[in-house]
Enzyme design. Structure first.
Site, short mmCIF file in Angstrom:
data_model
loop_
_atom_site.label_atom_id
_atom_site.label_comp_id
_atom_site.label_asym_id
_atom_site.label_seq_id
_atom_site.Cartn_x
_atom_site.Cartn_y
_atom_site.Cartn_z
N LYS A 22 -46.67 -32.05 -43.90
CA LYS A 22 -46.29 -32.60 -45.21
C LYS A 22 -44.86 -32.17 -45.56
CE LYS A 22 -47.50 -30.35 -49.09
NZ LYS A 22 -46.38 -30.10 -50.01
N ASN A 23 -44.56 -30.89 -45.35
CA ASN A 23 -43.27 -30.37 -45.81
C ASN A 23 -42.11 -30.70 -44.87
OD1 ASN A 23 -44.61 -29.50 -48.02
ND2 ASN A 23 -44.67 -27.34 -47.43
N CYS A 116 -46.94 -28.57 -57.78
CA CYS A 116 -47.80 -27.43 -58.07
C CYS A 116 -47.14 -26.49 -59.09
CB CYS A 116 -48.07 -26.66 -56.79
SG CYS A 116 -49.05 -27.59 -55.62
N ARG A 121 -40.00 -23.30 -61.64
CA ARG A 121 -39.46 -23.87 -60.39
C ARG A 121 -38.12 -24.52 -60.74
NH1 ARG A 121 -44.00 -26.58 -56.65
NH2 ARG A 121 -42.57 -25.91 -55.00
N ASP A 124 -31.61 -24.63 -60.12
CA ASP A 124 -30.23 -24.13 -60.24
C ASP A 124 -29.53 -24.00 -58.89
OD1 ASP A 124 -32.23 -22.11 -59.86
OD2 ASP A 124 -30.69 -20.60 -60.15
N ASP A 303 -47.37 -20.28 -48.64
CA ASP A 303 -48.38 -21.34 -48.69
C ASP A 303 -49.68 -20.94 -48.02
OD1 ASP A 303 -45.99 -24.08 -48.27
OD2 ASP A 303 -46.47 -22.77 -49.95
N ARG A 395 -53.36 -34.08 -51.82
CA ARG A 395 -51.89 -34.21 -51.73
C ARG A 395 -51.39 -33.75 -50.38
NH1 ARG A 395 -48.81 -30.93 -55.73
NH2 ARG A 395 -47.18 -31.75 -54.40
#
Ligand code: EPZ
Length: 414
Positions: A22-23, A116, A121, A124, A303, A395
């Site tokens: 997924k990532n 999530c 989160r 910046d 994770d 997800r």
């Protein structure tokens, strides 16, 4: 809202093929905007975050088609339309369209990304890097706007190796005038996959680890690429195997990407065998492991924290987990305690005093990995559990329930 009913106490046994990451697929889908051509992506997981990314691409004027686990994306007709919160609010990775739209069109407008709830989160670091490239970025609490007539290369040192900021700056740097050197980049394997995809589309990127050098002004073209295996999906199933005293083999994985996780499982008494693209686990009784500290790659991945905590809840002994990446990533603890886990948690520390058996309970998932943790706990518990709000797990885990049932879990989808 979906739910799983689980009758716990059954050791998971069997073999499972792990899906594409997924990532990795999410930043690569955003990166297809840069090419203005046709990209063919293999080993793409069927998960709702990918569907959201495809909706964003189609909203921006791109054409997408799925054939099994292969996605065909044509971004020739893309336009930089403002992306609404109805799309960006569903996943943090929506922010990666900022870098690719800015690079291709000199402008990017998107509602603040969701995803999530793991504590603040902020973005910046993303904005710091883009402003360093000469972009004018405005960030209100509900939208991000970036504009630049001409992005300039240079040397950018990230104060923290943020995965998303590294990805966004990589995408933007391909369009800079002159070279860009990114220092203190994130080194997660998914970054390497994005670099490999960009190279296959004509980008000139060199360097490795935490320093990347990107040649600016290269015109990119479409390409064909296969997404790397999902190390977090694999970590979650390994934790489930350990928690249920099972015996399972995961194929289509890259054991090298899971070293920090398999080291913890070995310390906890699991028998692990590895080959080029498989990992086999056998566990009779998990033992406590302490300390486990989450860290940027190649440290213990944040994770995998929740899934491993769920397994340690019924390990012998006391484990200590320190969550150093996110400010509020213990949202799964109250539900685990409701299942009989003896866990004391503060903002960054959790002390897990293993019990012989958890007890089934009715609980709600709060986020993607926290939800997976509740499923793992329910699989190891005595009695029946109901895990609600399973949209969180869908997800990021393709066929989560059918895969677990295939490994012997007594699970019913509501
Ligand atoms: C990516 O999120 C992953 N998501 C996350 O996976 C993963 O947990 C995280 O990296 C860390 O490995 C995707 O790849 C889609 P970060 P990201 O920027 O990019 C702070 C999952 O379960 N930070 O490395 O958002 C931030 O608040 C998800 O699959 C800033 O302060 O992570 C956090 O504390 C969850 N300012 C830390 O850095 C910024 O501008 C790590 O964030 C950006 C981040």
């Amino acid at each position: 809202m979906g739910a799983y009913w689980i009758e716990g106490g059954v050791p998971l046994r069997g073999e499972l093929a792990i899906h594409g990451a997924k990532n990795s697929v999410l930043p690569i889908l955003a990166a297809t905007i840069l090419t203005g051509g046709c990209c063919v992506l293999h080993n793409c997981p069927r998960i709702s975050d990918v569907e959201t990314a495809l909706q964003i691409l189609e909203y921006l004027g791109c054409k997408t088609k799925r054939e099994g686990s292969t996605l065909c994306i044509d971004t020739y007709e893309a336009v930089p339309r403002p992306i609404p919160v109805s799309m960006t609010g569903r996943m943090r990775a929506a922010i990666l369209f900022m870098g690719s739209l800015l690079a291709r069109f000199g402008q990017a407008y998107l509602a603040y990304p969701g995803g999530c709830a793991l504590g603040e989160r902020p973005v910046d670091l993303h904005l710091l890097g883009l402003r360093h490239m000469g972009a004018h970025c405005d960030c209100t609490e509900d939208c991000l706007c970036c504009k630049s007539s001409c992005l300039e290369g240079g040397t950018i040192a990230l104060p923290f190796p943020s995965v998303g900021a590294t990805e966004n700056l990589l995408l933007a740097a391909t369009a800079c005038k002159g070279d860009t050197v990114l220092c203190n980049c994130a080194c997660e394997p998914e970054i390497g996959d994005l670099v490999d995809f960009l190279r296959c589309c004509g980008a000139q990127i060199c360097g490795k680890g935490s320093v990347l050098q990107i040649r600016g002004g290269c015109s990119l073209h479409g390409g064909e690429f296969s997404i790397m295996p999902d190390r977090m999906e694999a970590a979650s199933y390994l934790a489930a195997g350990a928690a249920t005293k099972g015996e399972l083999t995961l194929t289509h994985v890259c054991p090298h990407h899971l070293e920090a996780v398999t080291a913890v499982l070995r310390k906890g008494g699991c028998e692990l065998r590895e080959g080029k693209d498989y990992i086999s686990l056998r566990c009779e009784q998990l033992r406590a492991v302490s300390p486990i500290r989450t860290a940027p790659y190649n440290g213990f991945p944040t994770d995998a924290q929740a899934p491993i905590m769920a397994a340690l809840a019924s390990a012998k002994g006391i484990s200590v987990i320190e969550e150093r990446i996110f400010s509020n990533r213990f949202l799964h603890v109250p539900a685990l305690r409701k299942m009989g886990a003896r866990i004391r948690a503060s903002r960054h520390y959790a002390i897990i005093d293993g019990v012989s058996r958890l007890c089934g309970a009715e609980v709600e998932a709060t986020d993607l990995r926290g939800g997976a943790a509740l499923v793992i706990a329910a699989l190891s518990a005595q009695g029946r559990s109901r895990i609600g709000t399973t949209e969180h797990m869908e997800r990021g885990y393709e066929d989560f329930a059918p895969n677990l049932m295939g490994l012997g879990a007594k699970l019913r989808m509501e």
